[in-house]
Design an enzyme around this catalytic site. Sequence first.
Site, short mmCIF file in Angstrom:
data_model
loop_
_atom_site.label_atom_id
_atom_site.label_comp_id
_atom_site.label_asym_id
_atom_site.label_seq_id
_atom_site.Cartn_x
_atom_site.Cartn_y
_atom_site.Cartn_z
N LEU A 1 89.09 109.73 25.72
CA LEU A 1 89.02 110.79 24.80
C LEU A 1 90.60 111.27 24.11
CD1 LEU A 1 86.14 112.58 26.91
CD2 LEU A 1 85.78 110.67 24.83
N GLY A 2 91.36 110.88 24.94
CA GLY A 2 92.62 111.75 24.27
C GLY A 2 93.34 112.12 25.73
N LYS B 1 89.06 114.13 33.81
CA LYS B 1 90.61 114.55 33.12
C LYS B 1 91.60 114.04 34.39
CE LYS B 1 92.06 117.75 30.83
NZ LYS B 1 92.25 119.13 29.86
N ASP C 1 94.74 129.15 26.82
CA ASP C 1 94.70 127.62 25.88
C ASP C 1 93.45 128.00 24.57
OD1 ASP C 1 96.56 125.96 24.24
OD2 ASP C 1 95.83 124.79 26.08
#
Length: 515
Positions: free
Chosen positions: A24-25, A46, A140
């Site tokens: 996904l990145g 993640k 963020d």
Amino acid sequence: MDRTQRLKPADPDRIGGYRILARLGAGGMGQVYLARSDRGRTVAVKLVRPDLADQADFRARFRQEVLAARRVGGLWTAPVLDADTDAPVPWVATGYVAGPDLQSVVEDHGPLPEHSVRVLAHGLALALRDIHGVGLVHRDLKPSNILVTADGPRVIDFGVARALEAGPDGGLTRTGALIGSPGFMAPEQLRGDRVTPACDVFCLGSVLAYAASGRPPFGEGTSGVHALMFRIAQEPPDLDGVPESLQELIGDCLHKDPAARPTLGRILERVPATLPHPWLPSTVLTQLASEAAKLLDLENPGTSEPPAPVPEPAPTPTPAPPPPYDPYYDVAAYAGYSPEPDPEPPLQRSAKSTAALIAVALVVAVGAGGSVYAFMSGTPEKAAAPAPTASASPKFGAIPPQYLGSWSAVVPGDSGDEPRNLVLSPGRVGDPVLTLTADGRGYHCVFQAHLTEAPASPGADLRIGPSEVAPGSTGTCNPGRPSTISLLPDGRLHRQTDGTTEYLDYTKGDVSEGS
């Protein structure tokens, strides 16, 4: 824009109990994968960078932040579902949201119309309220950390930036870069001052300005990051291109003084929950339908070989209709839905789901956006057939939305009232859906419990299994018995310990949540 990328040879086949489907990145913390549990739930996993995994201080902060993030409930965030902070390479799994991020939406389709920005502002304010309610600050909030769905935005990566601050740089990475995205950071972040929830309000203003105009309010940083940081800290925002009706709200959020920025409660008053049908332009809805369809094709990741043919199944009775749309589960997760949980066969594409997705794309193409929104959000059109009666409805695979979120209560203790914060997160049978935090003199106990039975209807009671003591607890904390949760007529949450007369009633909201 397709969010998924093919797996590379070095990528793992599994992480914890999840089969890896695609990339996904990647971000400052590590690589993010699309994955699926053995029970068919699609998640985003993640995986922490190995160099960070070797830092004891990072691990401690990561463990703390994951524990806090699991308490975040509500409809406007991607929930933290699972994690292993003690693994050789730590990881965290969140609910997968099948939609593009706000940055790609604006880049591909241009600025959002005014009514879309208002819906965006309302949803993001609700998400931040849930995040702040458990003592977290996002730090963020930026367009790439906001996913766009047919029924509103979803915020991801809350709590991550704080974990990255554990290093010896005191808020810096090993390369000396500030944690965060300079174009969407608050002045106090740039100065290294104490970060409070007002920091997220500033970032919210920057995000809304970007969504409404197509560019950040302090520029792109093409003249250098230091010049960009100076503009954020010292100069007024450039709101050219932002509709005049939104400029005052966004300008207030972008006040240099954190104390002068509006509270989330005040923001919600200024952008009330008036959801148009649909809230997104039809071109964006077309993209959502396309991405949902692509997700169904990820059954054989990382290979160009066609899948093995599937034998034609024997005739079966007419299947039960699928459950209502739930934003926490993508279309593929419901493709093989049945009223009772099944063993773990590989998911097969449902002809009904595929046909429905094609219908969504076709309806969008002819401009009937309201019908598409109704399909994807579960809101029936006036001309639609009557909903099935409760007796004919299947059991729902997810917790009804009226239960979700933070609930609070107090109990008498030796030193006065002692708070109890209960969070119900979305999930299916077997998922950890309840997190209870109990604080008092000499103890801080965190408990987690699983959903043991699918509710028979949206208003049915929840059956919760025995609670377990979660990491981060201190003092004497004992596991609890199974319980039943129901909603009282006055809106309170009633939790009864099974087999006993013990109960506690909760009100909506977190004990620590400010007004």
